[in-house]
Design a protein around this motif. Sequence first.
Motif, mmCIF file in Angstrom:
data_model
loop_
_atom_site.group_PDB
_atom_site.id
_atom_site.type_symbol
_atom_site.label_atom_id
_atom_site.label_comp_id
_atom_site.label_asym_id
_atom_site.label_seq_id
_atom_site.Cartn_x
_atom_site.Cartn_y
_atom_site.Cartn_z
ATOM 1 N N VAL A 1 0.817 -1.194 -0.187
ATOM 2 C CA VAL A 1 0.061 -0.133 0.051
ATOM 3 C C VAL A 1 0.914 1.253 0.004
ATOM 4 N N TYR A 2 0.732 2.096 -0.978
ATOM 5 C CA TYR A 2 1.678 3.148 -1.013
ATOM 6 C C TYR A 2 1.081 4.149 0.027
ATOM 7 N N GLU A 3 2.238 5.471 0.184
ATOM 8 C CA GLU A 3 1.958 6.164 1.104
ATOM 9 C C GLU A 3 0.238 7.068 0.916
ATOM 10 N N ASP A 4 0.112 7.112 -0.291
ATOM 11 C CA ASP A 4 -1.299 7.650 -0.563
ATOM 12 C C ASP A 4 -2.401 6.833 -0.348
ATOM 13 N N GLY A 5 -2.205 5.495 -0.090
ATOM 14 C CA GLY A 5 -3.433 4.717 0.318
ATOM 15 C C GLY A 5 -3.649 3.711 -0.928
ATOM 16 N N THR A 6 -2.756 4.173 -2.244
ATOM 17 C CA THR A 6 -3.030 3.019 -3.239
ATOM 18 C C THR A 6 -2.520 1.678 -2.954
#
Length: 247
Positions: free
Chosen positions: A10-15
Amino acid sequence: MLEITSLKKVYEDGTLAVDDLNLRVEAGETFVLLGANGAGKTSTIMLILGFTEPTSGTVTVKGVDVQKDPLAAKKLIAYVSENVTLYGNFTAKQNMEFFAKLSGRKDVTDDEYRAVFKRVGMADNAYQRRVSGFSKGMRQRLGIAIAILKNAELIVLDEPTSGLDPKGGFEFLEIIGGLRAENKAVFMSSHDIFRAKAIADRVGIMRSGRLLEVLDRQVLETRDLQQVYLESMAQIAAGATSANIDD
Ligand SMILES: Nc1ncnc2c1ncn2[C@@H]1O[C@H](COP(=O)(O)OP(=O)(O)OP(=O)(O)O)[C@@H](O)[C@H]1O
Ligand SMILES: [Mg+2]
């Protein structure tokens, strides 16, 4: 050889880019990951290489954890990126030499450089030419040559055929076939159903970070891969709609 267990990113932006991926690729096996734009293929590759940290789960190569022991893992893996990084002011030979030495191979002879150069379909007269004038396809071939020279056991390629013309694409299949014969494990991503079918021992279909299906040689020979691919996409789309309604 390559073992991916409960891998999630999960990337920092929530993706959510990779969602509970479990997969093994053995020595001598070519695995092709198919998926649309944004499916999570490059993210999976970055995790295999240890370039990004997983949210959870592990990747090991020959039992070496790529997060815990990155230096040991890097020796086992050769990587060919979508846009191969080369030194434009160096000749093809100098690039091969530079990267071979960087990967710890100090024993390569001129004959071996020339043989690998030929193996990836490069013409003799390009050997001493500066790379700045090379086409995308030539750069990709040189990237594969550099990966072969590293003599790693796992070769990871991100969309390696995207810049190749039809002849180059065909020759690429032969190069990968040669790696299989040398018992290398190959993990590559692709958009190209036709080449995936021609080259792969197994094909995985990924969408929204999930590995929906893994098709082995027998299935690839008996079923229409394009049909299976489109059906997987359609099923998931229908599933996503009902999930949204439930929300
Ligand atoms: N550094 C990042 N930060 C946030 N989101 C990212 C990052 N890198 C990728 N993503 C997102 O993660 C998802 C998966 O992207 P990824 O690049 O892994 O897909 P892909 O299958 O390689 O796509 P393509 O076929 O276009 O190369 C996409 O939604 C993408 O926007
Ligand atoms: Mg990608």
